[in-house]
Scaffold this active site. Structure first.
Site, PDB file in Angstrom:
ATOM      1  N   GLN A  97     104.315 -37.084  43.269  1.00 25.81           N
ATOM      2  CA  GLN A  97     103.138 -36.571  42.566  1.00 25.81           C
ATOM      3  C   GLN A  97     102.179 -37.726  42.290  1.00 25.81           C
ATOM      4  OE1 GLN A  97     103.026 -35.364  38.341  1.00 25.81           O
ATOM      5  NE2 GLN A  97     102.206 -33.393  39.026  1.00 25.81           N
ATOM      6  N   TYR A 151      94.918 -35.236  33.023  1.00 27.56           N
ATOM      7  CA  TYR A 151      94.724 -36.536  33.663  1.00 27.56           C
ATOM      8  C   TYR A 151      93.410 -36.564  34.451  1.00 27.56           C
ATOM      9  CZ  TYR A 151      99.323 -36.951  31.792  1.00 27.56           C
ATOM     10  OH  TYR A 151     100.367 -36.961  30.898  1.00 27.56           O
ATOM     11  N   ARG A 204      98.573 -29.564  41.997  1.00 26.67           N
ATOM     12  CA  ARG A 204      98.941 -28.895  40.742  1.00 26.67           C
ATOM     13  C   ARG A 204      97.729 -28.758  39.828  1.00 26.67           C
ATOM     14  NH1 ARG A 204     103.900 -29.909  36.308  1.00 26.67           N
ATOM     15  NH2 ARG A 204     104.601 -27.769  36.583  1.00 26.67           N
ATOM     16  N   GLY A 223     111.730 -27.679  35.407  1.00 30.82           N
ATOM     17  CA  GLY A 223     111.744 -29.055  34.930  1.00 30.82           C
ATOM     18  C   GLY A 223     113.011 -29.448  34.196  1.00 30.82           C
TER      19      GLY A 223
HETATM   20  C1  LIG Z   1     109.959 -35.230  30.203  1.00 33.35           C
HETATM   21  C2  LIG Z   1     108.852 -34.459  30.871  1.00 33.35           C
HETATM   22  C3  LIG Z   1     107.996 -35.132  31.721  1.00 33.35           C
HETATM   23  C4  LIG Z   1     106.998 -34.432  32.423  1.00 33.35           C
HETATM   24  N1  LIG Z   1     106.214 -35.115  33.321  1.00 33.35           N
HETATM   25  C5  LIG Z   1     105.347 -34.449  34.104  1.00 33.35           C
HETATM   26  C6  LIG Z   1     104.614 -35.129  35.129  1.00 33.35           C
HETATM   27  O1  LIG Z   1     104.769 -36.330  35.369  1.00 33.35           O
HETATM   28  N2  LIG Z   1     103.747 -34.386  35.862  1.00 33.35           N
HETATM   29  C7  LIG Z   1     103.558 -33.047  35.644  1.00 33.35           C
HETATM   30  O2  LIG Z   1     102.764 -32.417  36.338  1.00 33.35           O
HETATM   31  N3  LIG Z   1     104.254 -32.379  34.695  1.00 33.35           N
HETATM   32  C8  LIG Z   1     105.142 -33.029  33.937  1.00 33.35           C
HETATM   33  N4  LIG Z   1     105.886 -32.351  33.010  1.00 33.35           N
HETATM   34  C9  LIG Z   1     105.811 -30.876  32.956  1.00 33.35           C
HETATM   35  C10 LIG Z   1     106.940 -30.236  33.785  1.00 33.35           C
HETATM   36  O3  LIG Z   1     106.681 -30.386  35.173  1.00 33.35           O
HETATM   37  C11 LIG Z   1     107.094 -28.725  33.460  1.00 33.35           C
HETATM   38  O4  LIG Z   1     105.882 -28.082  33.730  1.00 33.35           O
HETATM   39  C12 LIG Z   1     107.517 -28.512  32.010  1.00 33.35           C
HETATM   40  O5  LIG Z   1     108.639 -29.317  31.709  1.00 33.35           O
HETATM   41  C13 LIG Z   1     107.876 -27.058  31.701  1.00 33.35           C
HETATM   42  O6  LIG Z   1     108.886 -26.574  32.565  1.00 33.35           O
HETATM   43  P1  LIG Z   1     110.449 -26.467  32.144  1.00 33.35           P
HETATM   44  O7  LIG Z   1     110.523 -25.491  30.994  1.00 33.35           O
HETATM   45  O8  LIG Z   1     111.117 -25.933  33.364  1.00 33.35           O
HETATM   46  O9  LIG Z   1     110.907 -27.830  31.750  1.00 33.35           O
HETATM   47  C14 LIG Z   1     106.847 -33.028  32.239  1.00 33.35           C
HETATM   48  C15 LIG Z   1     107.689 -32.379  31.345  1.00 33.35           C
HETATM   49  C16 LIG Z   1     108.693 -33.061  30.670  1.00 33.35           C
HETATM   50  C17 LIG Z   1     109.634 -32.299  29.773  1.00 33.35           C
END
Ligand SMILES: Cc1cc2nc3c(=O)[nH]c(=O)nc-3n(C[C@H](O)[C@H](O)[C@H](O)COP(=O)(O)O)c2cc1C
Length: 354
Positions: free
Chosen positions: A96, A176, A223, A312
Protein backbone atom coordinates in the site's frame (compact mmCIF):
# COMPACT_ATOMS: atom_id res chain seq x y z
CA UNK A 1 -19.63 -17.72 -0.14
CA UNK A 2 -16.65 -16.51 1.90
CA UNK A 3 -14.75 -19.65 0.91
CA UNK A 4 -15.47 -19.43 -2.81
CA UNK A 5 -12.46 -18.68 -5.00
CA UNK A 6 -12.29 -15.49 -7.03
CA UNK A 7 -10.01 -13.83 -9.56
CA UNK A 8 -9.03 -10.22 -8.81
CA UNK A 9 -6.71 -8.49 -11.27
CA UNK A 10 -3.87 -10.94 -11.94
CA UNK A 11 -4.52 -13.05 -8.90
CA UNK A 12 -6.55 -16.23 -8.37
CA UNK A 13 -7.57 -16.10 -4.73
CA UNK A 14 -8.70 -19.12 -2.72
CA UNK A 15 -11.35 -17.20 -0.77
CA UNK A 16 -13.28 -13.97 -0.90
CA UNK A 17 -11.69 -12.25 2.07
CA UNK A 18 -8.13 -10.94 2.15
CA UNK A 19 -5.80 -9.21 4.62
CA UNK A 20 -6.41 -5.46 4.95
CA UNK A 21 -3.56 -2.94 5.24
CA UNK A 22 -2.34 -2.60 8.85
CA UNK A 23 0.32 -0.11 9.94
CA UNK A 24 2.63 -1.82 12.47
CA UNK A 25 5.61 0.60 12.78
CA UNK A 26 8.28 -2.08 12.85
CA UNK A 27 10.48 -1.26 9.86
CA UNK A 28 14.20 -1.69 10.40
CA UNK A 29 17.23 0.50 9.71
CA UNK A 30 16.68 3.00 6.88
CA UNK A 31 12.91 2.33 7.00
CA UNK A 32 13.59 -0.99 5.28
CA UNK A 33 11.60 -4.14 5.99
CA UNK A 34 13.69 -6.97 7.45
CA UNK A 35 13.46 -10.60 8.51
CA UNK A 36 10.96 -9.84 11.28
CA UNK A 37 8.55 -8.23 8.81
CA UNK A 38 9.08 -11.08 6.34
CA UNK A 39 8.20 -13.57 9.06
CA UNK A 40 5.01 -11.66 9.96
CA UNK A 41 3.74 -11.45 6.40
CA UNK A 42 4.87 -14.99 5.55
CA UNK A 43 2.87 -16.33 8.50
CA UNK A 44 -0.25 -14.81 6.92
CA UNK A 45 0.24 -16.09 3.35
CA UNK A 46 -2.93 -18.18 3.49
CA UNK A 47 -4.88 -14.90 3.29
CA UNK A 48 -4.44 -15.34 -0.47
CA UNK A 49 -3.86 -11.63 -0.97
CA UNK A 50 -2.15 -9.41 1.60
CA UNK A 51 -2.24 -5.63 1.38
CA UNK A 52 0.75 -4.34 3.33
CA UNK A 53 0.83 -1.57 5.87
CA UNK A 54 0.84 1.95 4.43
CA UNK A 55 4.36 2.52 3.06
CA UNK A 56 5.82 5.85 1.95
CA UNK A 57 6.73 6.32 -1.72
CA UNK A 58 9.27 8.99 -0.72
CA UNK A 59 11.11 10.17 2.39
CA UNK A 60 8.90 13.24 2.68
CA UNK A 61 5.78 11.07 2.42
CA UNK A 62 6.51 9.35 5.74
CA UNK A 63 4.08 10.24 8.51
CA UNK A 64 4.54 7.96 11.46
CA UNK A 65 7.56 6.50 13.20
CA UNK A 66 9.18 3.41 11.70
CA UNK A 67 6.90 2.88 8.71
CA UNK A 68 8.57 1.20 5.73
CA UNK A 69 9.47 3.04 2.55
CA UNK A 70 9.54 1.94 -1.09
CA UNK A 71 12.09 4.40 -2.41
CA UNK A 72 15.65 3.22 -1.59
CA UNK A 73 17.67 0.20 -2.75
CA UNK A 74 17.83 -1.21 0.78
CA UNK A 75 14.05 -0.94 1.12
CA UNK A 76 13.67 -2.81 -2.18
CA UNK A 77 15.96 -5.54 -0.81
CA UNK A 78 13.84 -5.67 2.35
CA UNK A 79 10.59 -5.98 0.41
CA UNK A 80 12.03 -8.85 -1.60
CA UNK A 81 12.48 -10.80 1.65
CA UNK A 82 8.81 -10.11 2.39
CA UNK A 83 7.69 -11.08 -1.12
CA UNK A 84 9.68 -14.32 -1.00
CA UNK A 85 8.20 -15.29 2.37
CA UNK A 86 4.62 -14.74 1.20
CA UNK A 87 5.18 -16.48 -2.13
CA UNK A 88 6.74 -19.47 -0.34
CA UNK A 89 3.41 -19.81 1.48
CA UNK A 90 1.44 -19.61 -1.77
CA UNK A 91 0.09 -16.06 -1.23
CA UNK A 92 0.17 -12.77 -3.11
CA UNK A 93 1.18 -9.42 -1.62
CA UNK A 94 0.73 -5.83 -2.79
CA UNK A 95 2.25 -2.84 -1.05
CA UNK A 96 0.00 0.00 0.00
CA UNK A 97 1.58 3.27 -1.16
CA UNK A 98 0.76 5.87 1.45
CA UNK A 99 1.99 9.44 1.20
CA UNK A 100 0.93 10.83 4.57
CA UNK A 101 0.84 14.48 3.52
CA UNK A 102 0.05 16.59 6.58
CA UNK A 103 -0.48 13.58 8.91
CA UNK A 104 3.19 13.59 9.73
CA UNK A 105 5.84 15.03 11.98
CA UNK A 106 9.27 16.25 10.82
CA UNK A 107 10.83 14.46 13.83
CA UNK A 108 9.75 11.14 12.32
CA UNK A 109 11.53 11.79 9.01
CA UNK A 110 14.86 13.48 9.72
CA UNK A 111 13.34 16.95 9.91
CA UNK A 112 11.75 16.95 6.47
CA UNK A 113 8.93 19.43 6.00
CA UNK A 114 5.47 17.99 5.34
CA UNK A 115 3.56 18.93 2.22
CA UNK A 116 -0.18 18.98 1.58
CA UNK A 117 -2.72 20.52 -0.80
CA UNK A 118 -3.07 23.56 1.50
CA UNK A 119 -1.23 24.95 4.52
CA UNK A 120 -3.84 23.65 6.96
CA UNK A 121 -2.74 21.55 9.91
CA UNK A 122 -4.56 18.43 11.01
CA UNK A 123 -6.06 18.47 14.49
CA UNK A 124 -4.46 16.54 17.31
CA UNK A 125 -1.03 15.18 17.99
CA UNK A 126 1.46 12.78 16.47
CA UNK A 127 3.59 10.17 18.24
CA UNK A 128 7.32 10.88 17.87
CA UNK A 129 10.37 9.29 19.49
CA UNK A 130 10.10 12.03 22.16
CA UNK A 131 6.42 11.47 22.86
CA UNK A 132 3.27 13.18 21.54
CA UNK A 133 3.74 16.45 19.67
CA UNK A 134 1.15 18.75 18.09
CA UNK A 135 0.61 18.33 14.35
CA UNK A 136 2.66 20.80 12.30
CA UNK A 137 1.26 23.07 9.61
CA UNK A 138 2.30 21.62 6.24
CA UNK A 139 3.59 23.61 3.27
CA UNK A 140 1.11 23.86 0.38
CA UNK A 141 2.46 22.16 -2.73
CA UNK A 142 3.18 24.47 -5.66
CA UNK A 143 1.34 23.52 -8.85
CA UNK A 144 4.62 22.69 -10.55
CA UNK A 145 5.48 20.23 -7.77
CA UNK A 146 2.43 18.05 -8.45
CA UNK A 147 4.05 16.05 -11.29
CA UNK A 148 6.75 15.20 -8.76
CA UNK A 149 4.16 13.64 -6.45
CA UNK A 150 2.83 11.53 -9.33
CA UNK A 151 6.42 10.56 -10.14
CA UNK A 152 7.01 9.40 -6.56
CA UNK A 153 4.08 6.98 -6.81
CA UNK A 154 5.29 5.77 -10.21
CA UNK A 155 8.84 5.24 -9.00
CA UNK A 156 7.70 3.38 -5.88
CA UNK A 157 5.45 1.15 -8.02
CA UNK A 158 8.38 0.27 -10.22
CA UNK A 159 10.47 -0.53 -7.16
CA UNK A 160 7.67 -2.68 -5.72
CA UNK A 161 7.68 -4.84 -8.84
CA UNK A 162 11.48 -4.89 -8.85
CA UNK A 163 11.32 -6.26 -5.28
CA UNK A 164 9.07 -9.09 -6.46
CA UNK A 165 5.87 -7.78 -4.88
CA UNK A 166 2.70 -8.55 -6.83
CA UNK A 167 1.44 -5.00 -7.19
CA UNK A 168 0.48 -1.84 -5.34
CA UNK A 169 -2.53 -0.31 -3.67
CA UNK A 170 -2.78 3.47 -4.00
CA UNK A 171 -3.88 4.84 -0.62
CA UNK A 172 -6.44 7.58 -1.27
CA UNK A 173 -8.30 7.02 2.02
CA UNK A 174 -8.20 7.74 5.75
CA UNK A 175 -7.03 11.35 5.66
CA UNK A 176 -3.60 11.00 4.00
CA UNK A 177 -2.22 13.09 1.12
CA UNK A 178 -4.48 11.90 -1.71
CA UNK A 179 -7.55 12.05 0.52
CA UNK A 180 -6.47 15.55 1.60
CA UNK A 181 -6.74 16.55 -2.07
CA UNK A 182 -10.21 14.98 -2.43
CA UNK A 183 -11.83 16.71 0.56
CA UNK A 184 -12.84 20.38 0.55
CA UNK A 185 -11.92 20.76 4.23
CA UNK A 186 -8.22 20.11 3.54
CA UNK A 187 -7.99 21.41 -0.04
CA UNK A 188 -8.43 25.15 -0.55
CA UNK A 189 -6.44 25.28 -3.77
CA UNK A 190 -7.43 27.60 -6.58
CA UNK A 191 -5.40 25.87 -9.33
CA UNK A 192 -6.44 22.85 -11.44
CA UNK A 193 -6.25 20.61 -8.31
CA UNK A 194 -8.84 22.34 -6.15
CA UNK A 195 -12.04 24.34 -6.13
CA UNK A 196 -14.50 21.84 -7.65
CA UNK A 197 -15.17 18.13 -7.13
CA UNK A 198 -13.60 17.40 -10.53
CA UNK A 199 -10.48 19.40 -9.71
CA UNK A 200 -10.07 17.81 -6.28
CA UNK A 201 -10.26 14.34 -7.88
CA UNK A 202 -7.66 15.21 -10.52
CA UNK A 203 -4.48 14.22 -8.65
CA UNK A 204 -5.80 10.80 -7.63
CA UNK A 205 -6.78 10.07 -11.23
CA UNK A 206 -3.37 11.20 -12.48
CA UNK A 207 -1.60 8.96 -9.97
CA UNK A 208 -3.77 5.94 -10.81
CA UNK A 209 -3.28 6.42 -14.56
CA UNK A 210 0.46 6.86 -14.33
CA UNK A 211 0.94 3.88 -12.01
CA UNK A 212 -1.31 1.65 -14.16
CA UNK A 213 0.60 2.62 -17.30
CA UNK A 214 3.88 1.81 -15.57
CA UNK A 215 3.24 -1.60 -13.99
CA UNK A 216 -0.04 -2.73 -15.61
CA UNK A 217 -3.55 -1.92 -14.40
CA UNK A 218 -4.23 -5.50 -13.36
CA UNK A 219 -1.78 -5.22 -10.51
CA UNK A 220 -2.99 -1.86 -9.18
CA UNK A 221 -5.72 -1.35 -6.60
CA UNK A 222 -6.89 1.86 -4.98
CA UNK A 223 -8.43 2.52 -1.56
CA UNK A 224 -10.94 5.27 -0.83
CA UNK A 225 -12.99 6.16 2.26
CA UNK A 226 -15.72 8.62 1.29
CA UNK A 227 -17.15 10.53 4.27
CA UNK A 228 -14.86 8.70 6.68
CA UNK A 229 -14.37 12.10 8.39
CA UNK A 230 -11.07 11.15 9.93
CA UNK A 231 -7.96 13.15 10.89
CA UNK A 232 -9.73 16.42 10.15
CA UNK A 233 -10.35 15.43 6.52
CA UNK A 234 -14.07 16.09 6.49
CA UNK A 235 -16.56 15.33 3.72
CA UNK A 236 -19.81 16.46 5.30
CA UNK A 237 -21.71 17.72 2.27
CA UNK A 238 -23.25 14.57 0.77
CA UNK A 239 -23.86 16.17 -2.63
CA UNK A 240 -20.26 17.39 -2.91
CA UNK A 241 -18.89 14.06 -1.70
CA UNK A 242 -20.92 12.11 -4.26
CA UNK A 243 -19.80 14.46 -7.04
CA UNK A 244 -16.14 14.15 -6.02
CA UNK A 245 -16.11 10.35 -5.92
CA UNK A 246 -18.19 10.09 -9.10
CA UNK A 247 -15.53 12.18 -10.84
CA UNK A 248 -12.82 10.03 -9.39
CA UNK A 249 -14.48 6.77 -10.48
CA UNK A 250 -15.27 8.17 -13.91
CA UNK A 251 -11.56 8.94 -14.31
CA UNK A 252 -10.28 5.54 -13.17
CA UNK A 253 -13.01 3.16 -14.45
CA UNK A 254 -11.56 3.02 -17.99
CA UNK A 255 -8.16 1.93 -16.65
CA UNK A 256 -9.31 -1.58 -15.70
CA UNK A 257 -7.65 -1.57 -12.27
CA UNK A 258 -7.42 -4.80 -10.29
CA UNK A 259 -9.86 -3.52 -7.66
CA UNK A 260 -11.44 -0.59 -5.90
CA UNK A 261 -11.26 -0.89 -2.11
CA UNK A 262 -13.86 1.08 -0.18
CA UNK A 263 -13.80 1.70 3.55
CA UNK A 264 -17.34 2.77 4.39
CA UNK A 265 -20.70 1.62 5.67
CA UNK A 266 -21.41 -1.08 3.06
CA UNK A 267 -25.13 -0.55 2.77
CA UNK A 268 -25.11 3.10 1.66
CA UNK A 269 -26.39 4.16 -1.73
CA UNK A 270 -23.06 5.85 -2.43
CA UNK A 271 -21.11 2.59 -2.12
CA UNK A 272 -23.59 0.75 -4.38
CA UNK A 273 -23.46 3.57 -6.90
CA UNK A 274 -19.65 3.77 -6.96
CA UNK A 275 -19.45 0.01 -7.41
CA UNK A 276 -21.76 0.18 -10.42
CA UNK A 277 -19.77 3.03 -11.94
CA UNK A 278 -16.42 1.34 -11.33
CA UNK A 279 -17.46 -1.86 -13.11
CA UNK A 280 -14.55 -3.96 -11.81
CA UNK A 281 -14.02 -5.88 -8.56
CA UNK A 282 -14.88 -3.98 -5.39
CA UNK A 283 -13.33 -4.74 -2.00
CA UNK A 284 -15.14 -3.56 1.10
CA UNK A 285 -14.33 -2.96 4.74
CA UNK A 286 -16.94 -1.53 7.05
CA UNK A 287 -14.51 0.42 9.23
CA UNK A 288 -12.99 0.54 12.69
CA UNK A 289 -16.20 0.65 14.77
CA UNK A 290 -16.35 -3.10 15.15
CA UNK A 291 -13.91 -5.87 14.32
CA UNK A 292 -14.91 -7.68 11.11
CA UNK A 293 -16.43 -11.11 11.79
CA UNK A 294 -16.98 -14.03 9.43
CA UNK A 295 -20.68 -13.22 9.68
CA UNK A 296 -19.98 -9.67 8.44
CA UNK A 297 -18.03 -11.10 5.52
CA UNK A 298 -20.85 -13.48 4.63
CA UNK A 299 -23.47 -10.72 4.93
CA UNK A 300 -21.55 -8.40 2.62
CA UNK A 301 -21.09 -11.15 0.02
CA UNK A 302 -24.62 -12.53 0.26
CA UNK A 303 -26.14 -9.07 -0.17
CA UNK A 304 -23.79 -8.66 -3.15
CA UNK A 305 -22.39 -5.40 -1.78
CA UNK A 306 -18.84 -6.30 -2.81
CA UNK A 307 -16.78 -8.98 -4.54
CA UNK A 308 -14.24 -9.42 -1.77
CA UNK A 309 -13.91 -8.24 1.84
CA UNK A 310 -10.78 -6.75 3.43
CA UNK A 311 -10.24 -8.09 6.96
CA UNK A 312 -7.84 -6.34 9.34
CA UNK A 313 -7.59 -7.10 13.06
CA UNK A 314 -8.64 -10.77 12.82
CA UNK A 315 -5.66 -11.40 10.49
CA UNK A 316 -3.39 -9.35 12.74
CA UNK A 317 -4.13 -11.69 15.65
CA UNK A 318 -4.63 -14.94 13.71
CA UNK A 319 -2.00 -15.90 11.14
CA UNK A 320 -4.15 -18.95 10.31
CA UNK A 321 -7.45 -17.04 10.28
CA UNK A 322 -8.65 -18.78 7.12
CA UNK A 323 -8.42 -22.18 8.76
CA UNK A 324 -9.92 -20.96 12.04
CA UNK A 325 -12.91 -19.40 10.31
CA UNK A 326 -13.37 -22.43 8.08
CA UNK A 327 -13.23 -24.84 11.04
CA UNK A 328 -15.19 -22.54 13.32
CA UNK A 329 -12.51 -22.67 16.02
CA UNK A 330 -11.66 -20.09 18.69
CA UNK A 331 -9.75 -16.93 17.71
CA UNK A 332 -6.84 -15.08 19.31
CA UNK A 333 -7.86 -11.59 20.43
CA UNK A 334 -5.92 -8.66 18.94
CA UNK A 335 -3.84 -6.84 21.58
CA UNK A 336 -4.15 -3.09 20.97
CA UNK A 337 -1.14 -2.30 23.16
CA UNK A 338 1.20 -3.85 20.57
CA UNK A 339 -0.51 -2.61 17.38
CA UNK A 340 1.87 0.26 16.68
CA UNK A 341 5.56 -0.36 17.20
CA UNK A 342 7.70 -2.79 19.16
CA UNK A 343 9.28 -6.09 18.21
CA UNK A 344 8.13 -9.66 17.85
CA UNK A 345 5.71 -9.48 20.79
CA UNK A 346 2.20 -8.94 19.48
CA UNK A 347 3.55 -9.23 15.95
CA UNK A 348 4.97 -12.63 15.06
CA UNK A 349 4.07 -14.49 18.26
CA UNK A 350 0.31 -14.93 17.85
CA UNK A 351 -0.11 -18.71 17.98
CA UNK A 352 -1.56 -20.85 15.22
CA UNK A 353 -3.68 -23.92 15.90
CA UNK A 354 -0.64 -26.08 15.24
C1 LIG B 1 -3.44 -1.32 13.70
C2 LIG B 1 -4.17 -0.81 12.48
C3 LIG B 1 -3.44 -0.23 11.46
C4 LIG B 1 -4.07 0.19 10.28
N1 LIG B 1 -3.31 0.68 9.25
C5 LIG B 1 -3.87 0.96 8.07
C6 LIG B 1 -3.07 1.36 6.95
O1 LIG B 1 -1.84 1.43 7.01
N2 LIG B 1 -3.72 1.64 5.79
C7 LIG B 1 -5.08 1.56 5.68
O2 LIG B 1 -5.63 1.82 4.61
N3 LIG B 1 -5.86 1.17 6.71
C8 LIG B 1 -5.30 0.86 7.89
N4 LIG B 1 -6.08 0.41 8.92
C9 LIG B 1 -7.51 0.13 8.69
C10 LIG B 1 -7.73 -1.36 8.37
O3 LIG B 1 -7.27 -1.66 7.06
C11 LIG B 1 -9.24 -1.74 8.47
O4 LIG B 1 -9.96 -0.94 7.58
C12 LIG B 1 -9.75 -1.58 9.90
O5 LIG B 1 -8.89 -2.24 10.80
C13 LIG B 1 -11.16 -2.13 10.09
O6 LIG B 1 -11.25 -3.49 9.71
P1 LIG B 1 -11.22 -4.72 10.77
O7 LIG B 1 -12.44 -4.56 11.65
O8 LIG B 1 -11.32 -5.93 9.91
O9 LIG B 1 -9.95 -4.62 11.54
C14 LIG B 1 -5.48 0.04 10.14
C15 LIG B 1 -6.21 -0.49 11.20
C16 LIG B 1 -5.58 -0.93 12.36
C17 LIG B 1 -6.39 -1.59 13.44
Amino acid sequence: MAFDSIRIGRWDLPQRFIMAPLTRNRAGEGQAPGELNATYYGQRASAGLIITEGSQPSAVGQGYLDTPGVHTPEQVRGWSLVADAVHAGGGHIVVQLMHAGRIAHPDNKNGLESVAPSALSAPGEMVTADGQKPMVTPRALETDEIPGIVAEFVDASRKAIEAGLDGVEIHAANGYLLHQFLAPSSNERTDAYGGSPEARARLVIEVAKAVAETIGADRVGIRISPSHNIQGVLEEDAVDTAATYESLIEGIAPLGLAYLSVLADPATDLVRDLRKRFGGPVMLNSGFAQVTSLEDVENILEQDLADVVAVGRPFLANPDLVRRWRDDTALNEPDQATFYGGGAAGYTDYPTLD
